[in-house]
Design a protein around this motif. Structure first.
Motif, PDB file in Angstrom:
ATOM      1  N   ASP A 124     -20.049  18.801  24.502  1.00  0.00           N
ATOM      2  CA  ASP A 124     -19.767  19.795  25.538  1.00  0.00           C
ATOM      3  C   ASP A 124     -20.529  21.098  25.261  1.00  0.00           C
ATOM      4  N   ALA A 157     -23.419  22.839  27.590  1.00  0.00           N
ATOM      5  CA  ALA A 157     -23.336  24.238  27.999  1.00  0.00           C
ATOM      6  C   ALA A 157     -24.587  25.007  27.568  1.00  0.00           C
ATOM      7  N   GLY A 160     -27.511  24.700  29.703  1.00  0.00           N
ATOM      8  CA  GLY A 160     -27.402  25.325  31.010  1.00  0.00           C
ATOM      9  C   GLY A 160     -27.142  24.349  32.142  1.00  0.00           C
ATOM     10  N   ILE A 161     -26.585  23.220  31.824  1.00  0.00           N
ATOM     11  CA  ILE A 161     -26.319  22.206  32.844  1.00  0.00           C
ATOM     12  C   ILE A 161     -25.004  22.516  33.535  1.00  0.00           C
ATOM     13  N   ASP A 162     -25.053  22.576  34.849  1.00  0.00           N
ATOM     14  CA  ASP A 162     -23.843  22.788  35.639  1.00  0.00           C
ATOM     15  C   ASP A 162     -23.246  21.419  35.941  1.00  0.00           C
ATOM     16  N   THR A 163     -22.215  21.066  35.204  1.00  0.00           N
ATOM     17  CA  THR A 163     -21.633  19.730  35.343  1.00  0.00           C
ATOM     18  C   THR A 163     -20.878  19.556  36.664  1.00  0.00           C
ATOM     19  N   LYS A 164     -20.610  20.644  37.339  1.00  0.00           N
ATOM     20  CA  LYS A 164     -19.911  20.557  38.613  1.00  0.00           C
ATOM     21  C   LYS A 164     -20.903  20.443  39.780  1.00  0.00           C
ATOM     22  N   ASP A 165     -22.155  20.808  39.524  1.00  0.00           N
ATOM     23  CA  ASP A 165     -23.186  20.774  40.555  1.00  0.00           C
ATOM     24  C   ASP A 165     -23.516  19.344  40.983  1.00  0.00           C
ATOM     25  N   LYS A 166     -23.479  18.430  40.044  1.00  0.00           N
ATOM     26  CA  LYS A 166     -23.746  17.026  40.344  1.00  0.00           C
ATOM     27  C   LYS A 166     -22.782  16.187  39.514  1.00  0.00           C
ATOM     28  N   LYS A 181     -18.321  13.300  31.337  1.00  0.00           N
ATOM     29  CA  LYS A 181     -17.627  14.137  30.360  1.00  0.00           C
ATOM     30  C   LYS A 181     -18.188  13.852  28.967  1.00  0.00           C
TER      31      LYS A 181
END
Length: 167
Positions: free
Chosen positions: A98, A102, A105-111, A115
């Motif tokens: 995790d 972070a 800079g990966i936005d895990t909610k963007d695509k 987990k």
């Protein structure tokens, strides 16, 4: 290796085998008792001590995991680690993954993004099979192929010699 169900006499069998070996001149330092539960490990040593009039101080005993830990710590450099390394459990692995996600800079909610626990399974499979992460992703997890970069960053963190992931 002895594999048997509860109450079948595994501890007794191993205890008598170790006692027999020591009685017949085998150096206790050349033997290991590694049952899985802590209670069985302690009980086995107590029983061997009661059976054998010799000093068994050199006998490698403890749970399978504690003996494995001792072997890794005694052979740190051969294992590719630095002295004082940490062994990560699944929660530690997930937390590190995790953190790597972070820091990338990966936005895990963007695509749709897996987990840390799922990624730990992917990485563990690659490590245990000795296969490159790209090959494992392509074969077993084709929908994760874009995440190969996370694997490289995670591997860099774990193989820097400061942490050893459990498999």
């Amino acid at each position: 290796m002895v594999i048997a169900g509860a109450g079948s006499g595994k501890t007794r069998t191993l205890t008598y085998r170790v006692a027999y070996l020591v009685e017949n001149g085998v150096n206790p330092a050349n033997s290991s008792c590694s049952p899985l539960p802590n209670k069985a490990a302690r009980e086995m040593i107590d029983r061997v001590t009661a059976l054998v009039p010799h000093d068994i101080a050199g006998l490698w005993s403890g749970t399978f995991h504690s003996v494995g830990n001792r072997i890794l710590r005694a052979n740190t450099e051969a294992g590719g680690f630095r002295p004082g390394f940490s062994i990560m459990d699944r929660e530690d692995q997930r937390d590190m993954i995790d953190a790597v996600i972070a820091s990338a800079g990966i936005d895990t909610k963007d695509k749709r993004f897996p987990k840390g626990e799922v990624l730990a399974d992917v990485f563990s499979y690659a490590i245990n099979t000795g296969r490159p992460i790209g090959e494992v992703l392509a074969e077993k997890y084709p929908y994760f192929v874009p995440m190969e970069g996370i694997s490289r960053r995670w591997k860099k963190n774990t193989r820097s010699g400061s942490a050893a992931p459990t498999r």
